[in-house]
Scaffold this motif. Structure first.
Motif, mmCIF file in Angstrom:
data_model
loop_
_atom_site.group_PDB
_atom_site.id
_atom_site.type_symbol
_atom_site.label_atom_id
_atom_site.label_comp_id
_atom_site.label_asym_id
_atom_site.label_seq_id
_atom_site.Cartn_x
_atom_site.Cartn_y
_atom_site.Cartn_z
ATOM 1 N N LYS A 84 0.823 -1.329 -0.119
ATOM 2 C CA LYS A 84 0.046 0.144 0.057
ATOM 3 C C LYS A 84 0.893 1.144 0.018
ATOM 4 N N ARG A 85 0.208 2.344 -0.673
ATOM 5 C CA ARG A 85 1.053 3.532 -0.744
ATOM 6 C C ARG A 85 0.212 4.703 -1.235
ATOM 7 N N ASP A 86 -0.133 5.769 -0.551
ATOM 8 C CA ASP A 86 -0.852 7.033 -1.030
ATOM 9 C C ASP A 86 -2.012 6.632 -1.517
ATOM 10 N N GLY A 87 -2.799 5.761 -1.021
ATOM 11 C CA GLY A 87 -4.150 5.526 -1.332
ATOM 12 C C GLY A 87 -4.115 4.458 -2.474
ATOM 13 N N ALA A 88 -3.010 3.977 -2.989
ATOM 14 C CA ALA A 88 -3.107 2.836 -4.051
ATOM 15 C C ALA A 88 -2.578 1.567 -3.441
ATOM 16 N N SER A 89 -2.654 0.641 -4.196
ATOM 17 C CA SER A 89 -2.155 -0.556 -3.632
ATOM 18 C C SER A 89 -1.859 -1.574 -4.774
ATOM 19 N N VAL A 90 -0.918 -2.481 -4.520
ATOM 20 C CA VAL A 90 -0.448 -3.644 -5.352
ATOM 21 C C VAL A 90 -0.681 -5.063 -4.641
ATOM 22 N N SER A 91 -1.600 -5.684 -5.340
ATOM 23 C CA SER A 91 -2.061 -6.983 -4.764
ATOM 24 C C SER A 91 -1.950 -8.096 -5.843
ATOM 25 N N LEU A 92 -2.198 -9.578 -5.357
ATOM 26 C CA LEU A 92 -2.098 -10.741 -6.206
ATOM 27 C C LEU A 92 -3.476 -11.349 -6.395
ATOM 28 N N GLU A 93 -3.627 -11.377 -7.816
ATOM 29 C CA GLU A 93 -4.896 -12.026 -8.275
ATOM 30 C C GLU A 93 -4.694 -13.842 -7.914
ATOM 31 N N PRO A 94 -5.526 -14.753 -8.081
ATOM 32 C CA PRO A 94 -5.431 -16.163 -7.649
ATOM 33 C C PRO A 94 -3.891 -16.920 -8.157
ATOM 34 N N GLY A 95 -3.928 -16.534 -9.589
ATOM 35 C CA GLY A 95 -2.550 -16.918 -10.194
ATOM 36 C C GLY A 95 -1.267 -16.356 -10.348
ATOM 37 N N GLY A 96 -1.177 -15.533 -9.407
ATOM 38 C CA GLY A 96 -0.060 -14.519 -9.449
ATOM 39 C C GLY A 96 -0.117 -13.219 -10.362
ATOM 40 N N GLN A 97 -1.198 -13.052 -10.820
ATOM 41 C CA GLN A 97 -1.384 -11.854 -11.718
ATOM 42 C C GLN A 97 -1.232 -10.717 -10.760
ATOM 43 N N PHE A 98 -0.481 -9.844 -11.265
ATOM 44 C CA PHE A 98 0.122 -8.593 -10.393
ATOM 45 C C PHE A 98 -0.748 -7.336 -10.610
ATOM 46 N N GLU A 99 -1.582 -6.932 -9.708
ATOM 47 C CA GLU A 99 -2.377 -5.926 -9.891
ATOM 48 C C GLU A 99 -2.087 -4.382 -9.284
ATOM 49 N N LEU A 100 -2.273 -3.426 -10.040
ATOM 50 C CA LEU A 100 -2.275 -2.163 -9.445
ATOM 51 C C LEU A 100 -3.633 -1.645 -9.115
ATOM 52 N N SER A 101 -4.090 -1.245 -8.089
ATOM 53 C CA SER A 101 -5.477 -0.624 -7.708
ATOM 54 C C SER A 101 -5.069 0.765 -7.511
ATOM 55 N N GLY A 102 -5.166 1.539 -8.388
ATOM 56 C CA GLY A 102 -4.686 3.051 -8.274
ATOM 57 C C GLY A 102 -5.625 4.030 -7.061
ATOM 58 N N ALA A 103 -4.833 5.012 -6.912
ATOM 59 C CA ALA A 103 -5.772 5.828 -5.892
ATOM 60 C C ALA A 103 -6.751 6.657 -6.825
ATOM 61 N N PRO A 104 -7.540 7.467 -6.131
ATOM 62 C CA PRO A 104 -8.494 8.156 -7.002
ATOM 63 C C PRO A 104 -7.961 9.465 -7.185
ATOM 64 N N LEU A 105 -8.103 9.762 -8.532
ATOM 65 C CA LEU A 105 -7.331 10.974 -8.992
ATOM 66 C C LEU A 105 -8.196 11.623 -10.085
ATOM 67 N N GLU A 106 -7.699 13.285 -10.178
ATOM 68 C CA GLU A 106 -8.653 13.940 -10.644
ATOM 69 C C GLU A 106 -8.671 13.977 -12.330
ATOM 70 N N HIS A 107 -7.728 13.765 -12.938
ATOM 71 C CA HIS A 107 -7.910 13.478 -14.425
ATOM 72 C C HIS A 107 -7.006 12.468 -14.766
ATOM 73 N N VAL A 108 -7.036 12.102 -16.221
ATOM 74 C CA VAL A 108 -6.469 10.909 -16.885
ATOM 75 C C VAL A 108 -4.839 11.189 -17.015
ATOM 76 N N HIS A 109 -4.471 12.432 -17.137
ATOM 77 C CA HIS A 109 -3.176 12.495 -17.117
ATOM 78 C C HIS A 109 -2.495 12.153 -15.880
ATOM 79 N N GLN A 110 -3.207 12.377 -14.653
ATOM 80 C CA GLN A 110 -2.692 11.784 -13.416
ATOM 81 C C GLN A 110 -2.563 10.356 -13.425
ATOM 82 N N THR A 111 -3.771 9.846 -13.871
ATOM 83 C CA THR A 111 -3.849 8.291 -13.895
ATOM 84 C C THR A 111 -2.757 7.712 -14.837
ATOM 85 N N CYS A 112 -2.327 8.498 -15.919
ATOM 86 C CA CYS A 112 -1.470 7.783 -16.794
ATOM 87 C C CYS A 112 -0.064 8.015 -15.983
ATOM 88 N N ALA A 113 -0.009 9.055 -15.243
ATOM 89 C CA ALA A 113 1.485 9.087 -14.775
ATOM 90 C C ALA A 113 1.592 8.072 -13.507
#
Length: 454
Positions: A84-113
Motif C-alpha cells: 500500500k502507498r498513498d491511496g493505491a495498492s499492489v495486490s495478487l490475483e489467484p494465479g499470481g497476476q500482479f494488480e495495481l489498484s490506483g488512487a482516486p485521481l482528478e484527471h486521466v493525465h494523473q492516472t497515466c502518470a
C-alpha cells in the motif's frame, strides 16, 4: 478482485443501512475522481514460465523488491500478499497476476502518470531477477494446471466453489487479466443513468480492448477469450443485470440483488471462514450456521459486494469491468473512454439515445457475440465498429470540454488515439495478434513474450 475491506464494525440490523451505505457514494461533481486498476501476467524471462509465489524469481521477491519505492507491506498469515502507498495498492490475483489498484485521481493525465510510475518500478525490480510482464488478457500458453496458486485464504474457498457453479470459474481466477476504471456519481438518479449507459455499452468496450486470442499455445477462436470465460463462470454473480433497466431501479434494487447472491466467505480474526453458497439474508437474521447468533458488520457487506462480478459493479462508485488488459497506452485509454462517456450530462444523454431501443435480449446477445466477433458483432443492424466510432466521438467532446492539459499542451483526448486508430482500421489488438500469429510469427506463441511485454 479485492482484498478484505477496511474494518467497519458497524452492525447491520436492517436493510436500510445497506442502501444508505451505497448512497454515501454520492459526491458533488467537483469531487468526482478516477480510479484505474490493471492486472498483468508475470513470467520468468529465462523460460517464459509463470512466477511461483516463493523463490529468487518469484511473486514474493517482486513484492519485497518494490518496498524500496516506499510501498508498505501487507501480510496474511505470514505471507506477503500486497503493498500500500498513498491511496493505491499492489495486490495478487489467484494465479499470481500482479494488480495495481490506483488512487482516486482528478484527471486521466494523473492516472497515466501513476500507471507509468508503477510500470517503471515493477520493471526495475523484475529486470534484476529475470522476470517480465505480459500485456495480454489471458495467459497465452500456460496450462491451467501449471499456474501457481497464491497463498490467500479467500482464493481457496473460491477455487473450490467455482467447480459447483460453472465450467470456467478457475480459468477466470488463474488465467485472465483485466483493466478497469472506477467512476463516481452525484445522486441516485445520476448513478442509474451511468449504470444503464455503461452496462449497455460494456460490450463495445470489450470489443475495443479485446486482447486475448490465445489459449494453451494456439488461437482459441475468440478476440476476447477473457470475456467469453465470464459467460460460464458463475451466473449468480456475473452478467448484464437486466433489472438495472427496469422502472424504479436504484440503490435498494441493487441491495436486493446483492443479498440474493450466494456468499463466499466471512473474514474473522485474519481467517477466511467458508460460507460458500450461504445466504447473506440469513446472516442478517443471525441464522448463518457457521456463526450462529452473530449478525454481520458493514465490513462483511463490503466484502460481499467485492465478490459480485457483473459487467458493471456498484459499490460506492461504479466499476467498468468489460476490458482485457492491454499495452501501456490502453491502460490510459480505458479511463479516458469512460470518463468521456459518463462525466458529462450531454454525453450521457447522447449515449442513452444510442442504446434506447436495445432490449434485454439485444444486450445479452451482444454480450455473447462480442467475445468471438469483436467489431463485427451486430445489434439493430449496426456493427460494433460503427457504434464504437459513435461512442469515441461522444467521449472526445467531453474530454475536450474538460480541458485538462499535460506538459505538452495535450488534453485528455490524446488517450483516445489508439482506440481511434483501431476503429478506423477495424482491427483490435486481438485482430493484430491473430494476423501476426498466422503470418510473421509462423505459429510461434513464444513471440508473445517479446512482442506483448511491458
Amino acid at each position: 478482485m479485492s482484498g478484505p475491506s477496511s474494518p467497519n464494525s458497524q452492525p447491520i440490523e436492517r436493510k436500510a443501512q445497506l442502501i444508505e451505505h451505497l448512497a454515501l457514494g454520492c459526491k458533488p461533481k467537483d469531487a468526482w475522481r478516477i480510479g484505474t486498476e490493471h492486472e498483468k501476467i508475470a513470467f520468468a524471462t529465462a523460460d517464459n514460465l509463470p512466477l511461483p509465489y516463493d523463490g529468487p524469481t518469484s511473486i514474493r521477491a517482486l513484492l519485497e523488491g518494490l518496498q524500496r519505492f516506499d510501498w508498505e507491506p501487507v501480510e496474511e498469515k505470514g505471507h506477503l500478499i500486497a503493498l500500500k502507498r498513498d491511496g493505491a495498492s499492489v495486490s495478487l490475483e489467484p494465479g499470481g497476476q500482479f494488480e495495481l489498484s490506483g488512487a482516486p485521481l482528478e484527471h486521466v493525465h494523473q492516472t497515466c502518470a501513476e500507471v507509468t510510475r508503477h510500470l517503471r518500478e515493477v520493471r526495475d525490480v523484475a529486470d534484476e531477477m529475470g522476470a517480465g510482464f505480459l500485456s495480454l488478457g489471458f495467459r497465452p500458453d500456460t496450462r491451467l494446471e501449471d499456474v501457481p496458486i497464491m497463498p490467500k485464504g479467500r482464493y481457496k474457498i473460491m477455487r473450490d466453489y467455482m467447480q459447483k457453479v460453472g465450467t470456467l470459474g478457475r480459468e477466470m481466477m488463474f488465467r485472465t487479466c483485466t483493466v478497469q476504471t472506477n467512476l463516481d456519481f452525484s445522486s441516485e438518479a445520476d448513478m442509474v443513468r451511468k449504470f444503464r449507459v455503461s452496462l449497455a455499452l460494456q460490450p463495445i468496450a470489450t470489443a475495443l480492448f479485446a486482447n486475448s486470442p490465445f489459449t494453451d499455445g494456439k488461437l482459441n477462436g475468440y478476440k476476447s477469450y477473457r470475456s467469453a470465460v465470464w459467460l460460464d463462470t458463475d451466473n449468480d454473480r456475473a452478467g448484464m443485470l437486466p433489472f438495472v433497466f427496469e422502472t424504479g431501479f436504484g440503490f435498494e434494487q441493487y441491495v436486493d440483488y446483492a443479498l440474493d447472491v450466494p456468499m463466499y466467505f466471512v473474514h474473522r480474526d485474519g481467517t477466511y471462514l467458508d460460507a460458500s453458497g450461504k445466504s447473506f439474508r440469513d446472516f442478517m437474521t443471525g441464522n448463518l450456521d457457521i456463526l450462529p447468533g452473530e449478525i454481520p458488520t458493514m465490513s462483511d457487506f463490503e466484502d460481499h459486494l467485492s465478490t459480485i462480478f457483473p459487467e458493471v459493479r456498484l459499490k460506492q462508485f461504479l466499476e467498468m469491468r468489460g476490458a482485457d488488459t492491454g499495452p501501456w497506452d490502453e491502460l490510459c485509454a480505458l479511463p479516458a473512454y469512460w470518463v468521456g462517456l459518463l462525466y458529462d450530462d450531454a454525453a450521457l444523454d447522447a449515449c442513452l439515445e444510442l442504446v434506447k431501443d436495445w432490449t434485454a435480449a439485444d444486450r445479452q446477445k451482444l454480450r455473447e457475440d462480442v467475445p468471438a466477433q469483436g467489431f463485427d458483432a451486430i445489434i439493430h443492424g449496426r456493427s460494433v465498429r460503427e457504434i464504437a466510432a459513435d461512442t469515441l466521438s461522444i467521449s472526445r467532446k467531453t474530454l475536450n470540454a474538460r480541458g485538462y492539459m499535460n506538459g505538452h499542451g495535450e488534453n485528455e483526448t490524446v488517450f483516445l488515439q489508439a482506440l481511434d486508430a483501431m476503429v478506423r482500421a477495424g482491427r483490435s489488438n486481438a485482430d493484430v495478434l491473430i494476423a501476426a500469429y498466422n503470418g510473421e510469427w509462423g505459429g510461434d506463441i513464444s513471440r508473445c513474450y517479446t512482442e506483448c511485454i511491458y
